[in-house]
Scaffold this active site. Sequence first.
Site, PDB file in Angstrom:
ATOM      1  N   HIS A 137      -5.667  -4.377  -0.805  1.00 52.46           N
ATOM      2  CA  HIS A 137      -5.612  -3.365  -1.862  1.00 52.46           C
ATOM      3  C   HIS A 137      -5.735  -3.966  -3.261  1.00 52.46           C
ATOM      4  O   HIS A 137      -5.672  -3.232  -4.251  1.00 52.46           O
ATOM      5  CB  HIS A 137      -4.316  -2.553  -1.778  1.00 52.46           C
ATOM      6  CG  HIS A 137      -4.302  -1.591  -0.637  1.00 52.46           C
ATOM      7  ND1 HIS A 137      -4.784  -0.298  -0.741  1.00 52.46           N
ATOM      8  CD2 HIS A 137      -3.890  -1.739   0.649  1.00 52.46           C
ATOM      9  CE1 HIS A 137      -4.654   0.307   0.425  1.00 52.46           C
ATOM     10  NE2 HIS A 137      -4.108  -0.545   1.290  1.00 52.46           N
ATOM     11  N   LYS A 181     -12.146  -0.992   1.564  1.00 53.54           N
ATOM     12  CA  LYS A 181     -11.427  -0.292   0.497  1.00 53.54           C
ATOM     13  C   LYS A 181     -12.282  -0.296  -0.765  1.00 53.54           C
ATOM     14  O   LYS A 181     -13.280   0.415  -0.815  1.00 53.54           O
ATOM     15  CB  LYS A 181     -10.033  -0.874   0.374  1.00 53.54           C
ATOM     16  CG  LYS A 181      -9.226  -0.450   1.624  1.00 53.54           C
ATOM     17  CD  LYS A 181      -7.971  -1.181   1.890  1.00 53.54           C
ATOM     18  CE  LYS A 181      -7.398  -0.668   3.218  1.00 53.54           C
ATOM     19  NZ  LYS A 181      -6.413  -1.529   3.802  1.00 53.54           N
ATOM     20  N   SER A 218       0.786  -1.229   0.000  1.00 50.96           N
ATOM     21  CA  SER A 218       0.000   0.000   0.000  1.00 50.96           C
ATOM     22  C   SER A 218       0.824   1.288   0.000  1.00 50.96           C
ATOM     23  O   SER A 218       0.271   2.360  -0.198  1.00 50.96           O
ATOM     24  CB  SER A 218      -0.932   0.002   1.208  1.00 50.96           C
ATOM     25  OG  SER A 218      -0.173  -0.093   2.398  1.00 50.96           O
TER      26      SER A 218
HETATM   27  C1  LIG Z   1      -6.113  -1.810   5.114  1.00 52.18           C
HETATM   28  C2  LIG Z   1      -5.379  -3.089   5.230  1.00 52.18           C
HETATM   29  C3  LIG Z   1      -5.720  -4.022   6.209  1.00 52.18           C
HETATM   30  C4  LIG Z   1      -6.756  -3.735   7.241  1.00 52.18           C
HETATM   31  O1  LIG Z   1      -8.040  -3.810   6.744  1.00 52.18           O
HETATM   32  P1  LIG Z   1      -9.212  -3.036   7.520  1.00 52.18           P
HETATM   33  O2  LIG Z   1     -10.455  -3.624   6.975  1.00 52.18           O
HETATM   34  O3  LIG Z   1      -9.050  -1.601   7.193  1.00 52.18           O
HETATM   35  O4  LIG Z   1      -9.022  -3.317   8.976  1.00 52.18           O
HETATM   36  C5  LIG Z   1      -5.061  -5.247   6.219  1.00 52.18           C
HETATM   37  N1  LIG Z   1      -4.081  -5.512   5.340  1.00 52.18           N
HETATM   38  C6  LIG Z   1      -3.716  -4.632   4.402  1.00 52.18           C
HETATM   39  C7  LIG Z   1      -2.641  -4.994   3.433  1.00 52.18           C
HETATM   40  C8  LIG Z   1      -4.331  -3.380   4.328  1.00 52.18           C
HETATM   41  O5  LIG Z   1      -3.948  -2.506   3.410  1.00 52.18           O
END
Ligand SMILES: *Cc1c(COP(=O)(O)O)cnc(C)c1O
Length: 370
Positions: free
Chosen positions: A186, A217, A158
């Site tokens: 992502h 996301k 990310s």
């Molecule tokens: C955002 C993210 C998470 C966490 O997910 P949430 O639903 O926001 O708790 C886990 N792993 C990765 C790679 C992320 O980018």
Amino acid sequence: MYRTVYSPQGARINLDGREVVNMASNNYLGLASHPDVIQAAKAALDQYGVGPTASRNIVGNFPVHDELEKALAKFKEVEATLVFNCGVSANTGVIPFLVGKGDVIYSDALNHGSIIDGCRLSGAQVKVYHHKDMISLEERLKEPEEGKKLIVTDGVFSMDGDLAPLPQIADLAEKYGAMLMVDDAHGDGVMGPMGRGTVDHFGLRKRVFVETGSLSKAFGSAGGFVAGSKELIEALRPKARSFIFTASPMAPCLAAAALKVVEMISEDEAYVKKLWKNREYFANRITKLGLNIGTTVTPVIPVIVGDGALAQRMSEDLFEKGVFAQAIQFPMVPKNAARLRVILSAGHTREDLDLAADAIEESARAMGII
Ligand SMILES: *Cc1c(COP(=O)(O)O)cnc(C)c1O
């Protein structure tokens, strides 16, 4: 303190009282405030109320949870999924289920914080390999070890928007008898055919043991999930501590919203296609200016400026110009690689993208970067 949003999430938001083009949220498909998605959440609110008030294994399981799990399994082309209240809980729930004391985890140096936490909670020995470095990974896999082995990686990273070399990782997993886990928070809704994710982008569906994902996301809601075989999911269900001990499972209205999005993107690839069209347009514009976007191949575009204070000043200058992009600096990224992180969305119009690119150009010139 944080900036505050006074509007729904979208390509334009009201941030601290100012309308800005939003280049910072993870709303990849622009669906977080789509009328049909809001409608689905409202209907579930009327039907099931607000809070679940109990864990799903007691009296907090609603039909919409089961429907969402089925729809996600179909979308991801796996046998089964288990929905958690967020992606962090999915990672901290599944890793300690897969491995424990006496076992070994091989983890990419740039893996997400919740993977790191899941690894720590498991009690397994953790061997961190250099980012995407297959020689480094194999060196560690070669060291003689007893117990189970688990390789874990983000699908899309990310901070840089780069991809894990999953075909090579899958080869090594098979060669050394390790399970392979991919966190595609992502990648889901972004990568691969129909946005099915990074594993399908590489055609590796049968070779990845387990995936975790986020519904916060591209799916525009909030929640997380684990995807894999029926056997794995049924064994995980009564065991994942972040699942059984929380009276805050995914709220039914959020599950209904996520379900709606899964249905929409399963039927219509237009959202994913629009995202990629926007990504190509914007990446081209920024690259042509001579700015450094690093190794990205996804809609996460880092504009790497080097110095942390400079990145911060640029983010503030852009805000004055009506654009919001987050400055990211050490320790999130190395000291000389501070950046503005831009995240593209299918919701952006050409006008939004031009406004953002023009502002970045003007700001970069004023600061002597180009
Ligand atoms: C955002 C993210 C998470 C966490 O997910 P949430 O639903 O926001 O708790 C886990 N792993 C990765 C790679 C992320 O980018």
